[in-house]
Design a protein around this motif. Structure first.
Motif, PDB file in Angstrom:
ATOM      1  N   ASP A 165       0.836  -1.204   0.000  1.00 25.13           N
ATOM      2  CA  ASP A 165       0.000   0.000   0.000  1.00 25.13           C
ATOM      3  C   ASP A 165       0.869   1.251   0.000  1.00 25.13           C
ATOM      4  OD1 ASP A 165      -2.360  -1.404  -0.073  1.00 25.13           O
ATOM      5  OD2 ASP A 165      -2.720  -1.279   2.105  1.00 25.13           O
ATOM      6  N   ASP A 189       2.189   6.206  -8.864  1.00 27.26           N
ATOM      7  CA  ASP A 189       0.896   6.261  -9.528  1.00 27.26           C
ATOM      8  C   ASP A 189       1.088   6.857 -10.918  1.00 27.26           C
ATOM      9  OD1 ASP A 189       1.218   8.962  -9.110  1.00 27.26           O
ATOM     10  OD2 ASP A 189      -0.556   9.218  -7.882  1.00 27.26           O
ATOM     11  N   ARG A 233       2.286   1.697  -3.491  1.00 24.33           N
ATOM     12  CA  ARG A 233       1.252   2.223  -4.386  1.00 24.33           C
ATOM     13  C   ARG A 233       1.059   3.720  -4.203  1.00 24.33           C
ATOM     14  NH1 ARG A 233      -1.914  -2.182  -2.781  1.00 24.33           N
ATOM     15  NH2 ARG A 233      -1.602  -3.867  -4.224  1.00 24.33           N
ATOM     16  N   GLU A 234       1.161   4.192  -2.970  1.00 20.86           N
ATOM     17  CA  GLU A 234       1.035   5.629  -2.720  1.00 20.86           C
ATOM     18  C   GLU A 234       2.138   6.412  -3.425  1.00 20.86           C
ATOM     19  OE1 GLU A 234       0.874   6.563   1.446  1.00 20.86           O
ATOM     20  OE2 GLU A 234      -0.759   5.153   1.798  1.00 20.86           O
TER      21      GLU A 234
END
Length: 131
Positions: free
Chosen positions: A19, A26, A22-23
């Protein structure tokens, strides 16, 4: 730092780590926000993003939540590659990266110039046939 309960198993550790990755990575990282100059030229930054991820751990005894040991790590590398330059409806690629190292990279870099030459040739051919 946030006050969170500690991870209690390897799955939680991996999910939380991914997570966070992913932050960081992008589509706005790869194709940046367009920048418009006062003379009407729009620049769109393009970057190459590489990342790696590793995680591991183990449950020891399963007696309590403190019996889990684990760790994880991730790395992100962002390299600027080019700018798309849009002026008067014409889009060009302005590379800013190291010159192409493979044949395929060189061919891909040549496509915009080749398309422009073909377009000029076809326009010239149309003008000749009309005259």
């Amino acid at each position: 730092m946030e006050n969170q309960k500690p991870n209690t198993n390897l799955g939680d550790l991996m999910r939380e780590s991914m997570d966070k990755v992913r932050e960081m990575v992008d589509t706005n990282t790869i194709v940046g926000t367009p920048i418009t100059t006062p003379d009407g030229v729009t620049l769109i930054p393009i970057s190459k993003v590489s990342f790696g991820f590793g995680s591991g751990g183990g449950d020891y005894g399963k007696v309590d939540a403190k019996s889990f040991g684990g760790g994880g790590g991730a790395g992100v590398k962002i390299d600027p590659v080019a700018f798309l330059v849009v002026k008067d409806g014409i889009t060009r690629v302005l590379p800013v990266a190291v010159p192409a190292s493979t044949t395929l990279d060189r061919v891909i870099e040549m496509v915009p110039d080749l398309m422009e030459k073909v377009e000029k040739y076809l326009d010239k051919k149309d003008e000749t046939s009309e005259a």
